[in-house]
Design a protein around this motif. Structure first.
Motif, short mmCIF file in Angstrom:
data_model
loop_
_atom_site.label_atom_id
_atom_site.label_comp_id
_atom_site.label_asym_id
_atom_site.label_seq_id
_atom_site.Cartn_x
_atom_site.Cartn_y
_atom_site.Cartn_z
N ASP A 286 0.86 -1.18 0.00
CA ASP A 286 0.00 0.00 0.00
C ASP A 286 0.89 1.23 0.00
O ASP A 286 2.10 1.12 -0.25
CB ASP A 286 -0.97 -0.01 1.18
N ARG A 287 0.31 2.39 0.29
CA ARG A 287 1.08 3.63 0.20
C ARG A 287 2.21 3.70 1.23
O ARG A 287 3.17 4.45 1.07
CB ARG A 287 0.17 4.84 0.38
N LYS A 288 2.12 2.88 2.30
CA LYS A 288 3.17 2.87 3.31
C LYS A 288 4.34 1.98 2.93
O LYS A 288 5.45 2.16 3.43
CB LYS A 288 2.60 2.40 4.66
N GLY A 289 4.09 1.02 2.04
CA GLY A 289 5.15 0.11 1.64
C GLY A 289 4.64 -1.30 1.46
O GLY A 289 3.44 -1.55 1.38
N ILE A 290 5.57 -2.25 1.42
CA ILE A 290 5.22 -3.65 1.24
C ILE A 290 4.71 -4.22 2.55
O ILE A 290 5.28 -3.99 3.62
CB ILE A 290 6.45 -4.45 0.76
N LYS A 291 3.62 -4.96 2.47
CA LYS A 291 3.05 -5.58 3.67
C LYS A 291 3.83 -6.84 4.03
O LYS A 291 4.02 -7.72 3.18
CB LYS A 291 1.58 -5.91 3.45
N ARG A 297 8.20 -11.52 6.05
CA ARG A 297 7.84 -12.24 4.82
C ARG A 297 6.67 -11.53 4.16
O ARG A 297 5.75 -11.07 4.83
CB ARG A 297 7.46 -13.66 5.16
N THR A 298 6.70 -11.43 2.85
CA THR A 298 5.61 -10.81 2.10
C THR A 298 4.53 -11.84 1.82
O THR A 298 4.61 -12.99 2.25
CB THR A 298 6.12 -10.23 0.77
N THR A 299 3.51 -11.43 1.07
CA THR A 299 2.45 -12.36 0.69
C THR A 299 2.91 -13.37 -0.36
O THR A 299 2.17 -14.30 -0.69
CB THR A 299 1.23 -11.58 0.15
#
Length: 476
Positions: A286-291, A297-299
Motif C-alpha cells: 500500500d502507500r506505506k510500503g510492502i506488507k 515475509r511478504t504475501t
C-alpha cells in the motif's frame, strides 16, 4: 537472449539493509545476486545519515566558536566557506563509500548487477539482460522523499535531502516544509552555518517524540534564531522574481506569506515500490510500503522485504536489524521475529533527543496508569557542569515492579547514552539491575543510574530504611 541466473538469494537494493544481507550470505558461501539501479550505499550514505551528520558536525564547530567565552576563550564569528563545508561533507561520503562499493562486494563473491529490477512473476526478477530465478528474494529498495501535492510546487525549484547536500553556496533564507527529525536537524545545521531558517509544520514539530523533551529541543532552536511555525499549513507556493520563493500558509489566525530564497521539502518518506511490478509477484503493498509479517515475509512466500520499504520505522539501524533477522531465517532456519519495541531512535540536534521503548503517554494507556516515571537532570551531573552542557534530563518509565518500559533522553550525547537503555529494554532489565551497576565518574551517563536509584525513593520513607540510607551516604 537473457542470461539466466539461479542464485540462492537475490537482493534488490544496495542500501544498508540489502548490503548487510548480501555480505552475510556471501560470507557463508551462499550464491548471491545484488541488484542496484542507483548509487551503492543507498540513501543513508549518499543523501541521508552520513551527509547530514557531516553537516551537523560543521555547524557544531561554528556554534562552539561563537560561544567559547564561558570557557575563558574569546568567542569569534566564524568565517564560513560553504563550498568547503560541501567538500567536507563529500569527503566523509568518499571515505565510507569503498565499504559499500561494487568492487568490495564483487570481491566478497557477490554478483552485482547495476540495473533496475522488476518482477516477471512470483519466482523471477528481470534486471537488464539478466533473468534471476532465486530460491529467495529480499526487497530492500528503501524510500525516497515524499513530495506533497502542494499547488505550485512543481513550478518552483525546491530541494529535498537528495539535492540539498550538493549546494556549494549558502542559502539566504531557507524555508523548510516539515518539522520532523530531518527538517529540524537540517534547520539547526543551516542556521549555525549562517542561514536564516524558517520551519513550517502542519501539526507539531517533532510530533512523534515525547512533547516534554521535544520542547527543550525546540526552545534551543528558537533561541538560536530559527523560526518554527507549528499548526501552519502550506497551501500554495510561487516564484517571485528571480530569487524569491513565496510560501502561502494558513494558520489559526488567518492566511500569511513567507518569503525565502530556497525551499526544502522534508515532509516524510515514500517507499520505493513503483517500478518493481510487485503485482506480478503476488506481493501486497500500500502507500506505506510492502506488507510483511513479523518475520518480514511478504504475501509471496519466496520474498522478504526489509528496511524502509517494509513500511515500518525508517532508520538505517532498523534495516540492519531486519537484515540480521532475514539472514537467520534464510541461512539457519532459526525463528526470527521483528520486535519494534526494542528499536531506539535519535534526533541529532543540539541538544540531542533519543528514545527507546514506550513513552509516558503510551505506557500510561497500555498499563492503565500503573507506571512510575523517573527523571534526573543534567544540571545535577558533575561532568555536565564541567562541560557547561546542563540543559536536559533523562526520563525513565517503568511498571510498578520496576521493569523498564521506556527511556527518553534530551541533552548532550543523548544518542550515545541511549545505547545502554536499548540493551536494557531488549533484555527486560529492572531498576534494581540498573542501580546495581558501577557507573564511572565523572560521566554524563551517571544521570541514568541516579534516575534508577530514584525508583526506590518510596522505600526510604520507612524509618529503618532511612537509617540505612543515612549510613551509606555518610560513608559513601
Amino acid at each position: 537472449m537473457a542470461t539466466i541466473l539461479k542464485p540462492d538469494i537475490c537482493v534488490i537494493g544496495a542500501g544498508s539493509g540489502g548490503l548487510s544481507v548480501a555480505a552475510a550470505a556471501a560470507a557463508f558461501g551462499v550464491p548471491v545476486v545484488l541488484i542496484e539501479k542507483g548509487k551503492m550505499g543507498g540513501d543513508c550514505l549518499n543523501y541521508g545519515c552520513v551527509p547530514s551528520k557531516a553537516m551537523i558536525a560543521a555547524g557544531r564547530r561554528a556554534h562552539q566558536m561563537r560561544n567559547a567565552d564561558p570557557f575563558g576563550i574569546a568567542s569569534v564569528e566564524p568565517d564560513i566557506d560553504f563550498r568547503k563545508v560541501n567538500a567536507h561533507i563529500h569527503s566523509v561520503i568518499s571515505a565510507i563509500a569503498p565499504n559499500d562499493s561494487v568492487e568490495r562486494f564483487t570481491a566478497l563473491g557477490v554478483r552485482v548487477i547495476r540495473e533496475e529490477a522488476r518482477f516477471k512473476d512470483r519466482r523471477t526478477v528481470i534486471a537488464g539482460d539478466a533473468e534471476i530465478r532465486a530460491r529467495r528474494f529480499v526487497v530492500a529498495t528503501g524510500s525516497s522523499p515524499l513530495v506533497p501535492p502542494i499547488p505550485g510546487l512543481d513550478e518552483v525549484d525546491y530541494l529535498t535531502n537528495e539535492t540539498i547536500f550538493e549546494r556549494t553556496r549558502r542559502a539566504g533564507h531557507l524555508v523548510i516544509i516539515g518539522g520532523g527529525p530531518i527538517g529540524i536537524e537540517l534547520a539547526q545545521a543551516h542556521r549555525r552555518l549562517g542561514c536564516e531558517v524558517t520551519v513550517v509544520e502542519a501539526s507539531s514539530a517533532l510530533g512523534k517524540d515525547d512533547p516534554e523533551l521535544a520542547a527543550i529541543v525546540l526552545a534551543r532552536l528558537r533561541d538560536e534564531g530559527i523560526t518554527i511555525r507549528e499548526k501552519t499549513k502550506v497551501v500554495r507556493v510561487e516564484r517571485r522574481g528571480k530569487t524569491i520563493v513565496r510560501v502561502h500558509v494558513e494558520t489559526q489566525s488567518g492566511s500569511e506569506t513567507i518569503d525565502g530564497t530556497h525551499l526544502l521539502v522534508a515532509a516524510g518518506r515514500a517507499a520505493n515500490v513503483e517500478t518493481l511490478d510487485l503485482g506480478k509477484a503476488g506481493i501486497a503493498f500500500d502507500r506505506k510500503g510492502i506488507k510483511v509479517s513479523d518475520k518480514l515475509r511478504t504475501t509471496n512466500r519466496r520474498v522478504y522485504a526489509i528496511g524502509d520499504v517494509a513500511g515500518g520505522l525508517q532508520f538505517t539501524h532498523v534495516a540492519n536489524y531486519h537484515a540480521g533477522l532475514v539472514i537467520r531465517a534464510l541461512l539457519f532456519r532459526l525463528p526470527a521475529r521483528e520486535d519494534p519495541a526494542i528499536i531506539p531512535w535519535i534526533t541529532f540536534t543540539d541538544p540531542e533527543l533519543a528514545h527507546v521503548g514506550l513513552n509516558e503517554a503510551d505506557a500510561m494507556k497500555q498499563y492503565k496508569g500503573r507506571i512510575r516515571v523517573l527523571r534526573w537532570p543534567y544540571a545535577e551531573n558533575d561532568r555536565a557542569q564541567a562541560e557547561r552542557e546542563t540543559t536536559g534530563f533523562i526520563k525513565l518509565v517503568t511498571d510498578r515492579r520496576g521493569r523498564l518500559l521506556g527511556a527518553t533522553i534530551v541533552g548532550a550525547n543523548a544518542g550515545e547514552m541511549i545505547n545502554m537503555w536499548a540493551l536494557a529494554i531488549a533484555k527486560k532489565l529492572t531498576m534494581r539491575d540498573v542501580a546495581g551497576y558501577v557507573s564511572p565518574y565523572p560521566t554524563t551517563s551517571e544521570i541514568g543510574k541516579r534516575a534508577a536509584i530514584a525508583y526506590f525513593s518510596d522505600a526510604t520513607r520507612k524509618p529503618s530504611v532511612r537509617r540505612v540510607v543515612r549510613f551509606l551516604r555518610f560513608f559513601g
